[in-house]
Write a protein that holds these residues in place. Structure first.
Motif, PDB file in Angstrom:
ATOM      1  N   ASP A   1       0.847  -1.195   0.000  1.00 24.80           N
ATOM      2  CA  ASP A   1       0.000   0.000   0.000  1.00 24.80           C
ATOM      3  C   ASP A   1       0.887   1.251   0.000  1.00 24.80           C
ATOM      4  O   ASP A   1       1.452   1.616   1.028  1.00 24.80           O
ATOM      5  CB  ASP A   1      -0.865  -0.089   1.271  1.00 24.80           C
ATOM      6  CG  ASP A   1      -1.798   1.088   1.443  1.00 24.80           C
ATOM      7  OD1 ASP A   1      -1.815   1.975   0.580  1.00 24.80           O
ATOM      8  OD2 ASP A   1      -2.512   1.106   2.467  1.00 24.80           O
ATOM      9  N   ASN A   2       0.999   1.874  -1.175  1.00 21.36           N
ATOM     10  CA  ASN A   2       1.790   3.113  -1.250  1.00 21.36           C
ATOM     11  C   ASN A   2       0.905   4.312  -1.583  1.00 21.36           C
ATOM     12  O   ASN A   2       1.391   5.369  -1.949  1.00 21.36           O
ATOM     13  CB  ASN A   2       2.946   2.980  -2.259  1.00 21.36           C
ATOM     14  CG  ASN A   2       2.457   2.583  -3.643  1.00 21.36           C
ATOM     15  OD1 ASN A   2       1.281   2.766  -3.976  1.00 21.36           O
ATOM     16  ND2 ASN A   2       3.340   2.049  -4.458  1.00 21.36           N
ATOM     17  N   ASP A   3      -0.411   4.095  -1.480  1.00 25.17           N
ATOM     18  CA  ASP A   3      -1.383   5.144  -1.774  1.00 25.17           C
ATOM     19  C   ASP A   3      -1.127   5.790  -3.139  1.00 25.17           C
ATOM     20  O   ASP A   3      -1.278   6.981  -3.314  1.00 25.17           O
ATOM     21  CB  ASP A   3      -1.388   6.222  -0.668  1.00 25.17           C
ATOM     22  CG  ASP A   3      -2.638   7.103  -0.755  1.00 25.17           C
ATOM     23  OD1 ASP A   3      -3.656   6.613  -1.252  1.00 25.17           O
ATOM     24  OD2 ASP A   3      -2.573   8.284  -0.355  1.00 25.17           O
TER      25      ASP A   3
ATOM     26  N   PRO B   1      -4.699   6.866  -6.492  1.00 21.23           N
ATOM     27  CA  PRO B   1      -5.781   5.891  -6.626  1.00 21.23           C
ATOM     28  C   PRO B   1      -7.125   6.539  -6.298  1.00 21.23           C
ATOM     29  O   PRO B   1      -7.176   7.554  -5.597  1.00 21.23           O
ATOM     30  CB  PRO B   1      -5.422   4.822  -5.601  1.00 21.23           C
ATOM     31  CG  PRO B   1      -4.525   5.485  -4.632  1.00 21.23           C
ATOM     32  CD  PRO B   1      -3.835   6.598  -5.347  1.00 21.23           C
ATOM     33  N   VAL B   2      -8.184   5.939  -6.820  1.00 16.27           N
ATOM     34  CA  VAL B   2      -9.518   6.505  -6.597  1.00 16.27           C
ATOM     35  C   VAL B   2     -10.405   5.440  -5.970  1.00 16.27           C
ATOM     36  O   VAL B   2     -10.074   4.262  -5.975  1.00 16.27           O
ATOM     37  CB  VAL B   2     -10.159   6.964  -7.936  1.00 16.27           C
ATOM     38  CG1 VAL B   2      -9.408   8.148  -8.520  1.00 16.27           C
ATOM     39  CG2 VAL B   2     -10.218   5.806  -8.932  1.00 16.27           C
TER      40      VAL B   2
ATOM     41  N   ARG C   1      -9.606   2.986  -1.491  1.00 19.31           N
ATOM     42  CA  ARG C   1      -8.527   3.871  -1.054  1.00 19.31           C
ATOM     43  C   ARG C   1      -8.857   4.473   0.314  1.00 19.31           C
ATOM     44  O   ARG C   1      -8.021   4.498   1.216  1.00 19.31           O
ATOM     45  CB  ARG C   1      -8.337   4.985  -2.088  1.00 19.31           C
ATOM     46  CG  ARG C   1      -7.224   5.887  -1.683  1.00 19.31           C
ATOM     47  CD  ARG C   1      -7.170   7.157  -2.455  1.00 19.31           C
ATOM     48  NE  ARG C   1      -6.084   7.970  -1.913  1.00 19.31           N
ATOM     49  CZ  ARG C   1      -5.998   9.264  -2.046  1.00 19.31           C
ATOM     50  NH1 ARG C   1      -6.929   9.916  -2.714  1.00 19.31           N
ATOM     51  NH2 ARG C   1      -5.009   9.918  -1.519  1.00 19.31           N
ATOM     52  N   THR C   2     -10.095   4.925   0.463  1.00 19.46           N
ATOM     53  CA  THR C   2     -10.514   5.519   1.733  1.00 19.46           C
ATOM     54  C   THR C   2     -10.433   4.471   2.828  1.00 19.46           C
ATOM     55  O   THR C   2     -10.009   4.741   3.950  1.00 19.46           O
ATOM     56  CB  THR C   2     -11.976   6.002   1.606  1.00 19.46           C
ATOM     57  OG1 THR C   2     -12.134   6.604   0.337  1.00 19.46           O
ATOM     58  CG2 THR C   2     -12.349   6.966   2.704  1.00 19.46           C
TER      59      THR C   2
ATOM     60  N   ILE D   1       1.375  -3.921   4.139  1.00 18.95           N
ATOM     61  CA  ILE D   1       2.545  -3.093   4.416  1.00 18.95           C
ATOM     62  C   ILE D   1       2.368  -1.709   3.781  1.00 18.95           C
ATOM     63  O   ILE D   1       1.727  -1.561   2.747  1.00 18.95           O
ATOM     64  CB  ILE D   1       3.868  -3.733   3.909  1.00 18.95           C
ATOM     65  CG1 ILE D   1       3.911  -3.824   2.376  1.00 18.95           C
ATOM     66  CG2 ILE D   1       4.071  -5.118   4.503  1.00 18.95           C
ATOM     67  CD1 ILE D   1       5.286  -4.180   1.838  1.00 18.95           C
ATOM     68  N   LYS D   2       2.912  -0.715   4.466  1.00 21.98           N
ATOM     69  CA  LYS D   2       2.880   0.654   3.943  1.00 21.98           C
ATOM     70  C   LYS D   2       4.257   0.962   3.364  1.00 21.98           C
ATOM     71  O   LYS D   2       5.273   0.769   4.045  1.00 21.98           O
ATOM     72  CB  LYS D   2       2.601   1.657   5.075  1.00 21.98           C
ATOM     73  CG  LYS D   2       1.182   1.703   5.544  1.00 21.98           C
ATOM     74  CD  LYS D   2       0.199   2.220   4.533  1.00 21.98           C
ATOM     75  CE  LYS D   2       0.336   3.694   4.228  1.00 21.98           C
ATOM     76  NZ  LYS D   2      -0.711   4.163   3.274  1.00 21.98           N
TER      77      LYS D   2
END
Ligand SMILES: Cc1ncc(C[n+]2csc(CCOP(=O)(O)OP(=O)(O)O)c2C)c(N)n1
Length: 393
Positions: free
Chosen positions: A177-179, A185-186, A190-191, A280-281
């Motif tokens: 998860d790197n946003d 991302p939409v 995502r939220t 993971i971020k």
């Protein structure tokens, strides 16, 4: 390789990596990152995604027994560090050149690439297929899928989770998860992922290990299991993934090898029957300042100057195809209010960003969700709308 690296010079395969002490793994990661930046500066290619998974790649090959354990990279555009560590470092400067290395994973290129990809969102399905085949063959090897927060927005990923969550087959899914997709991302996913992350930074290593160990060991009683479930949902607010039947852990810092290695070891050794998800971020473009700062985090680059980050732009007087498409569409849409546009997570790559600027209410970015995009377009068409999407494939 053009440079003398303290560790990388002696690492050709994961078996060499395993000889390095855990304390020195970050140094290996730093060298892989440097080598990747230098190579891509000469070839062009996908940079940001690979930079974000350097530590993960090192940890995965350190812990798992690849190629017996199967490691599947979704899309495959983030596999350059994996290629460097799996017998291909001397060819890394042939990336995407004629007769050179593919820019994606490719079965015929290496036994370390168990599944070829380029289209996104196939990794959980393919991992489950391989794991079921292993079961039929009485093989106990692990199957790991690494999927991005962009790729997990596609229908196929949900079809796969629906299937995997009801099975008793172990697969390990790493949600990277790197946003970021190619653009931001939409969508609701995502939220949701942001909500899992907000408020608690990361689980501490001790917390995560406790959770994972207790769930994986299978030694806990039903009562303890319930308490643990309660504790977990109290911390995370409950997760969609656990509700779908995954053992979910995270989010953890995907650049911290001292968290990644023990968690992956636990996942490897567990006899958990069913799918596991480790969230993971990470940061797209990590470790190269120009990529970290750029809006697209250098998703795809042409050749560039490592010192200045400046990319070599091809000199052409011809307008880009996407620009011609977008400007023509805008021209017609000014006269026809029924014209609308759709993109599947490629606003920049298709010119839909230009259309969207002019008509924000008439441009729909549906995320990586092509099958939805088509039927969504059909719905719009039944109401008299004329739907345009540029498909570059
Ligand atoms: C089916 C499909 N749609 C669109 C693309 C174009 N595409 C390639 S990578 C990417 C973004 C992937 O985002 P994510 O999974 O989060 O990975 P990241 O690049 O952030 O590591 C997109 C939209 C594709 N490869 N396949």
């Amino acid at each position: 390789m053009k440079k003398n690296y303290q560790f990388l010079n002696n690492i050709n395969f994961p078996s060499d990596l395993k000889k390095v002490s855990e304390d020195n793994l970050q140094k290996v990661a730093d060298e892989v990152r440097e080598e990747m930046i230098n190579a891509v500066s000469e070839t062009g290619g996908h940079l940001g995604a690979g930079l974000g998974v350097v530590e993960l790649t090192v940890a995965l090959h350190y812990v798992f027994d690849t190629p017996n354990d199967k490691l599947i990279w979704d899309v495959g555009h983030q596999s350059y560090p994996h290629k460097i560590l799996t017998g291909r470092k001397d060819k890394i400067r042939t990336l995407r050149q004629g007769d050179g290395l593919s820019g994606f994973t490719k079965r015929s290129e290496s036994e370390y690439d168990p599944f070829g990809a380029a289209h996104s969102s196939t990794s959980i399905s393919s991992a489950l297929g391989i794991a079921e085949a292993n079961k039929l063959e009485n093989k106990s090897s692990n199957v790991i899928a690494v999927i991005g927060d962009g790729a997990i927005s596609a229908g196929m990923a949900y079809e796969a989770m629906n299937n995997a969550g009801a099975s008793k087959t172990k697969i390990i899914v790493i949600l990277n998860d790197n946003d970021m997709s190619i653009a931001k991302p939409v969508g609701a996913m995502r939220t949701y992922l942001a909500k899992l992350f907000t408020g608690k930074i990361y689980f501490s290593l001790r917390e995560t290990l406790k959770l994972i160990t207790s769930a994986f060991s299978k030694r806990f009683s039903a009562k303890a299991g319930k308490a643990e479930d309660f504790f977990r949902s109290a911390v995370t607010g409950g997760t969609l993934f656990s509700s779908l039947g995954f053992y979910y852990a995270g989010p953890i810092n995907g650049h911290d090898l001292s968290s990644l290695v023990p968690i992956l070891k636990n996942a490897k050794e567990s006899r958990h029957e069913g799918p596991i998800m480790i969230h993971i971020k990470t940061q797209k473009g990590k470790g190269y300042s120009y990529a970290e700062k750029a809006n697209d985090h250098y998703h795809g680059v042409s050749k560039f100057n490592v010192e200045t980050g400046e990319q070599v732009k091809s000199k052409s007087n011809l307008p880009a195809y996407t620009k011609v498409f977008a400007n023509t569409l805008v021209k017609h849409a000014k006269k026809d209010s029924k014209i609308v546009g759709i993109t599947a997570a490629m606003p920049g790559g298709t010119g839909m960003d230009i259309f969207g600027k002019e008509f924000p209410n008439r441009m729909f970015d549906v995320g990586i969700a092509e099958q939805h995009a088509v039927t969504f377009a059909a719905g719009l068409a039944t109401e008299g709308y004329k739907v345009y999407q540029l498909d570059l494939r």
